[in-house]
Design a protein around this motif. Structure first.
Motif, PDB file in Angstrom:
ATOM      1  N   UNK A 205     113.816  13.737  27.315  1.00  0.00           N
ATOM      2  CA  UNK A 205     114.777  13.539  28.398  1.00  0.00           C
ATOM      3  C   UNK A 205     116.153  14.045  27.978  1.00  0.00           C
ATOM      4  N   UNK A 206     116.524  13.738  26.709  1.00  0.00           N
ATOM      5  CA  UNK A 206     117.830  14.176  26.209  1.00  0.00           C
ATOM      6  C   UNK A 206     117.970  15.692  26.226  1.00  0.00           C
ATOM      7  N   UNK A 207     116.825  16.369  25.928  1.00  0.00           N
ATOM      8  CA  UNK A 207     116.911  17.827  25.878  1.00  0.00           C
ATOM      9  C   UNK A 207     116.424  18.453  27.182  1.00  0.00           C
ATOM     10  N   UNK A 208     116.394  17.667  28.278  1.00  0.00           N
ATOM     11  CA  UNK A 208     116.050  18.137  29.620  1.00  0.00           C
ATOM     12  C   UNK A 208     114.679  18.804  29.687  1.00  0.00           C
ATOM     13  N   UNK A 209     113.742  18.351  28.822  1.00  0.00           N
ATOM     14  CA  UNK A 209     112.381  18.880  28.848  1.00  0.00           C
ATOM     15  C   UNK A 209     111.547  17.997  29.785  1.00  0.00           C
ATOM     16  N   UNK A 210     111.714  18.179  31.089  1.00  0.00           N
ATOM     17  CA  UNK A 210     111.087  17.293  32.072  1.00  0.00           C
ATOM     18  C   UNK A 210     109.562  17.299  31.982  1.00  0.00           C
ATOM     19  N   UNK A 211     109.008  18.437  31.733  1.00  0.00           N
ATOM     20  CA  UNK A 211     107.550  18.514  31.700  1.00  0.00           C
ATOM     21  C   UNK A 211     106.983  17.572  30.644  1.00  0.00           C
ATOM     22  N   UNK A 212     107.468  17.692  29.410  1.00  0.00           N
ATOM     23  CA  UNK A 212     106.989  16.831  28.325  1.00  0.00           C
ATOM     24  C   UNK A 212     107.242  15.354  28.663  1.00  0.00           C
ATOM     25  N   UNK A 213     108.457  15.089  29.130  1.00  0.00           N
ATOM     26  CA  UNK A 213     108.789  13.697  29.475  1.00  0.00           C
ATOM     27  C   UNK A 213     107.786  13.132  30.480  1.00  0.00           C
ATOM     28  N   UNK A 214     107.502  13.909  31.548  1.00  0.00           N
ATOM     29  CA  UNK A 214     106.594  13.411  32.590  1.00  0.00           C
ATOM     30  C   UNK A 214     105.183  13.156  32.061  1.00  0.00           C
ATOM     31  N   UNK A 215     104.686  14.089  31.271  1.00  0.00           N
ATOM     32  CA  UNK A 215     103.324  13.916  30.738  1.00  0.00           C
ATOM     33  C   UNK A 215     103.258  12.664  29.868  1.00  0.00           C
ATOM     34  N   UNK A 216     104.230  12.539  28.953  1.00  0.00           N
ATOM     35  CA  UNK A 216     104.199  11.391  28.032  1.00  0.00           C
ATOM     36  C   UNK A 216     104.382  10.064  28.780  1.00  0.00           C
ATOM     37  N   UNK A 217     105.273  10.070  29.759  1.00  0.00           N
ATOM     38  CA  UNK A 217     105.477   8.852  30.559  1.00  0.00           C
ATOM     39  C   UNK A 217     104.186   8.495  31.299  1.00  0.00           C
ATOM     40  N   UNK A 218     103.529   9.531  31.821  1.00  0.00           N
ATOM     41  CA  UNK A 218     102.253   9.294  32.517  1.00  0.00           C
ATOM     42  C   UNK A 218     101.228   8.659  31.605  1.00  0.00           C
ATOM     43  N   UNK A 219     101.133   9.194  30.394  1.00  0.00           N
ATOM     44  CA  UNK A 219     100.159   8.666  29.424  1.00  0.00           C
ATOM     45  C   UNK A 219     100.435   7.192  29.148  1.00  0.00           C
ATOM     46  N   UNK A 220     101.699   6.882  28.860  1.00  0.00           N
ATOM     47  CA  UNK A 220     102.062   5.497  28.521  1.00  0.00           C
ATOM     48  C   UNK A 220     101.833   4.559  29.712  1.00  0.00           C
ATOM     49  N   UNK A 221     102.194   5.007  30.899  1.00  0.00           N
ATOM     50  CA  UNK A 221     102.035   4.165  32.082  1.00  0.00           C
ATOM     51  C   UNK A 221     100.568   3.818  32.309  1.00  0.00           C
TER      52      UNK A 221
ATOM     53  N   UNK B 238     106.942  13.590  11.778  1.00  0.00           N
ATOM     54  CA  UNK B 238     106.803  12.605  10.695  1.00  0.00           C
ATOM     55  C   UNK B 238     106.861  11.175  11.248  1.00  0.00           C
ATOM     56  N   UNK B 239     107.948  10.853  11.940  1.00  0.00           N
ATOM     57  CA  UNK B 239     108.086   9.483  12.448  1.00  0.00           C
ATOM     58  C   UNK B 239     108.378   9.452  13.950  1.00  0.00           C
ATOM     59  N   UNK B 240     108.219  10.532  14.613  1.00  0.00           N
ATOM     60  CA  UNK B 240     108.536  10.529  16.045  1.00  0.00           C
ATOM     61  C   UNK B 240     107.348  10.005  16.855  1.00  0.00           C
ATOM     62  N   UNK B 241     107.476   8.750  17.304  1.00  0.00           N
ATOM     63  CA  UNK B 241     106.401   8.157  18.095  1.00  0.00           C
ATOM     64  C   UNK B 241     106.595   8.515  19.565  1.00  0.00           C
ATOM     65  N   UNK B 242     105.629   8.121  20.364  1.00  0.00           N
ATOM     66  CA  UNK B 242     105.632   8.483  21.786  1.00  0.00           C
ATOM     67  C   UNK B 242     106.906   8.066  22.527  1.00  0.00           C
ATOM     68  N   UNK B 243     107.322   6.800  22.431  1.00  0.00           N
ATOM     69  CA  UNK B 243     108.530   6.400  23.166  1.00  0.00           C
ATOM     70  C   UNK B 243     109.755   7.167  22.711  1.00  0.00           C
ATOM     71  N   UNK B 244     109.817   7.456  21.423  1.00  0.00           N
ATOM     72  CA  UNK B 244     110.976   8.193  20.919  1.00  0.00           C
ATOM     73  C   UNK B 244     110.923   9.643  21.393  1.00  0.00           C
ATOM     74  N   UNK B 245     109.711  10.200  21.421  1.00  0.00           N
ATOM     75  CA  UNK B 245     109.544  11.579  21.899  1.00  0.00           C
ATOM     76  C   UNK B 245     109.974  11.694  23.366  1.00  0.00           C
ATOM     77  N   UNK B 246     109.696  10.642  24.156  1.00  0.00           N
ATOM     78  CA  UNK B 246     110.109  10.647  25.562  1.00  0.00           C
ATOM     79  C   UNK B 246     111.630  10.684  25.644  1.00  0.00           C
ATOM     80  N   UNK B 247     112.246   9.832  24.843  1.00  0.00           N
ATOM     81  CA  UNK B 247     113.712   9.794  24.811  1.00  0.00           C
ATOM     82  C   UNK B 247     114.268  11.179  24.452  1.00  0.00           C
ATOM     83  N   UNK B 248     113.651  11.787  23.436  1.00  0.00           N
ATOM     84  CA  UNK B 248     114.063  13.110  22.977  1.00  0.00           C
ATOM     85  C   UNK B 248     113.923  14.155  24.076  1.00  0.00           C
TER      86      UNK B 248
END
Lengths: 218, 364
Positions: A184-200, A172-182
């Motif tokens: 990382x918090x839940x140790x989902x490195x794969x998702x974090x890396x992909x999203x960080x790559x996209x933003x970078x 609903x309101x989870x944007x990309x930066x917030x999803x990255x934070x989420x």
């Protein structure tokens, strides 16, 4: 992988940029071309999001737009417009925080169009609106475009204020930066890396494009 | 169309207070930099609002502080050429010239622009942008852009100051021709004496926000009404003294620097014996007398002897300074080079000069 955060971020940023450009053009032009009482104060207000912590900004917006304030109640009861904890709230947060990044270059671009050129047009019998359309905007568009690109980029990266106003509701309101934070918090490195790559990648592209616009290689 | 104005404005450090009437002529506003000339043009055009005053074109009020009339700039139909032209950098020569008349039909725009392009010798440059033009071409484009709108009054702010000497010469005579073709009421601002003399049938001398003198160029040049005007007109040799008497058409003046001087009494002079006056003579009117020459009637008055203290060549003429009288005053003399050579004049040499009484002008 859930691509909703990417979709939402593009939607929010795009909508916010439309508002930023519309409001920002008026603000930037007025500040560049007119002298009025309270001009410095307006400048401080508009530039505030550059220095104020995003969470503080978010808190202000939450207080202003929530049900407990008259503004929030008016929006919700009369206009049927709920902002808090919706994607529209994210748009408001992105709009407010990206406005200064648009106004600064746009104002400089407007100021760069010499008053003498506009005077020349007036002396040739032209109205103010016509002069803006045929002289000011055509000469200032590079700075305006650069400002739009910068503010769009700022909107995609908006985190603190968005979190405060729109919250973190997946789907609903989870944007990309917030999803990255989420992630990382839940140790989902794969998702974090992909999203960080996209933003970078996106941020690099934006700065490169903005630079080219302002130097006029298009 | 005639232009009349009376303008008052307080500015930082000085104030402008001028009034003038200009007919279908080319009037030159001449004066030193910072005298307020540009400010006057800006107030006429509406770019700057006067504190007080009236601007009217053929009895139509454009501005009247007392009646609250202040016509917007765009409705005044006053043509204005800026010192640095203010051409639109994103528009071509054609786009610039047609800007003010772009509401007309295409064929009419083309016809009018074509006419001006030819008149201004811009043929072939229609598609160039301002940065691809020379200074003179820019200036002509700016003038064409203004003329295209058929202004009722034309204001030119130092139009030639940014140009090379040779281009300037040519464009000045161009301007005179164009003015013959389009006899618009025109005010040209300049601080260049040569330009003022060449272009202005009438000249108004502005100093410190006020008009010192308005008159025909001959009047202003040869018959300055104030010491300032004399100074701005390059007279240089300005002295003062006391009127001691009259002799038919002449005034006798006792000067501390020069002793007794006899000068033509100007028409309408109203001073009497005992009055302090200034008098002047243009450097090019001083006559250097050959040592072996027998003095004839023309040069027997106001004879002075002295030493040349300085000689400077400038192109076709030489400027010399000569010590004159007992007080150590200097007299500036301008001579064609051939005269200098013929008389073998040089610094240190003693010469004799005559200040002809009809060439001495008494500033009343």
């Amino acid at each position: 992988m859930d691509m909703f955060p990417l979709y939402l971020t593009v939607k929010v940023s795009f909508t916010a940029t439309v508002f930023t450009v519309a409001v920002g053009l008026v603000v930037a032009w007025t500040m560049a071309k007119k002298d009025f009482f309270g001009k410095d104060f307006l400048d401080v207000i508009v530039m505030q999001p550059l220095v104020i912590p995003p969470t503080v900004l978010g808190y202000y917006l939450l207080t202003l737009l929530g049900r407990s304030s008259p503004v929030g109640r008016f929006l919700e009861d009369v206009l049927g417009f709920q902002l808090v904890f919706t994607w529209k709230g994210a748009v408001v947060a992105a709009f407010i925080s990206s406005l200064p990044l648009f106004v600064k270059p746009a104002r400089a671009a407007f100021e760069g169009v010499g008053a003498e050129l506009e005077d020349a047009a007036r002396l040739l019998g032209k109205s103010e609106i016509y002069i803006i359309r045929t002289v000011t905007l055509p000469l200032a568009w590079r700075g305006i475009l650069a400002g739009a690109v910068m503010s769009f980029a700022r909107a995609t990266g908006e985190f603190g204020a968005t979190l405060m106003v729109a919250g973190n509701i997946p789907g609903v309101t989870q944007t990309l930066p917030i999803a990255i934070y989420d992630a990382v918090q839940s140790a989902d490195d794969y998702t974090a890396n992909v999203l960080v790559g996209v933003i970078t990648l996106f941020s690099f592209t934006v700065l490169y494009l903005a630079g080219r616009f302002t130097r006029g290689r298009f | 169309m005639s232009l009349g104005f009376e303008l008052k404005k307080k500015l930082r450090g000085f104030s402008v207070d001028v009034g003038l009437k200009v007919d279908e002529e080319l009037m030159v506003l001449f004066g030193p930099s910072g005298a307020g000339k540009t400010m006057i043009l800006k107030m006429i055009s509406g770019l700057v609002r006067p504190d007080e005053g009236v601007v009217e074109v053929s009895s139509a009020r454009l501005f009247d502080s007392r009646e609250g009339v202040d016509l917007p700039i765009r409705l005044r139909r006053i043509g204005y050429v800026f010192q640095d032209y203010a051409l639109f950098p994103h528009k071509t020569v054609f786009g610039n010239i047609s800007y003010g008349i772009d509401y007309l039909e295409d064929s009419e725009i083309k016809r009018r622009v074509g006419e001006l392009v030819e008149l201004m010798r811009l043929t072939g440059l229609e598609d160039r942008y301002p940065h691809e033009l020379s200074g003179g071409q820019k200036q002509r484009t700016a003038l064409a852009r203004t003329l295209a709108t058929s202004p009722r009054v034309l204001l030119l702010d130092e139009p030639f100051s940014a140009l090379d000497y040779q281009v300037r010469e040519k464009l000045r005579s161009d301007l005179l021709n164009i003015h013959k073709l389009y006899p618009i009421t025109t005010i040209l601002v300049t601080h260049d004496l040569e330009e003022a003399f060449m272009l202005g049938k009438r000249i108004s001398v502005i100093n410190n926000g006020k008009i010192e003198q308005t008159g025909s160029r001959e009047d202003v040049f040869y018959r300055p009404r104030t010491r300032n005007v004399a100074r701005f007109m390059g007279v240089k040799n300005i002295f003062s003294g006391t009127v001691t008497g009259f002799d038919s058409a002449h005034t006798i003046i006792r000067s501390r620097d020069l002793g007794a001087i006899k000068a033509h009494t100007p028409e309408g002079a109203s001073y009497g014996v005992g009055k302090e006056v200034s008098f002047c003579i243009r450097p090019e009117e001083v006559i250097v007398i050959r040592p072996d020459k027998v003095l004839d009637n023309r040069v027997q008055d106001n004879l002075f002897e002295g030493e040349i203290t300085e000689t400077t060549g400038k192109g076709s003429t030489h400027t010399m300074y000569m010590k004159i009288g007992s007080g150590g005053a200097l007299l500036k003399i301008e001579l064609p080079n051939f005269v200098l050579r013929k008389l073998a004049l040089a610094t240190g040499k003693r010469i004799r000069v005559s200040l002809k009484k009809e060439d001495i002008w008494i500033i009343p």
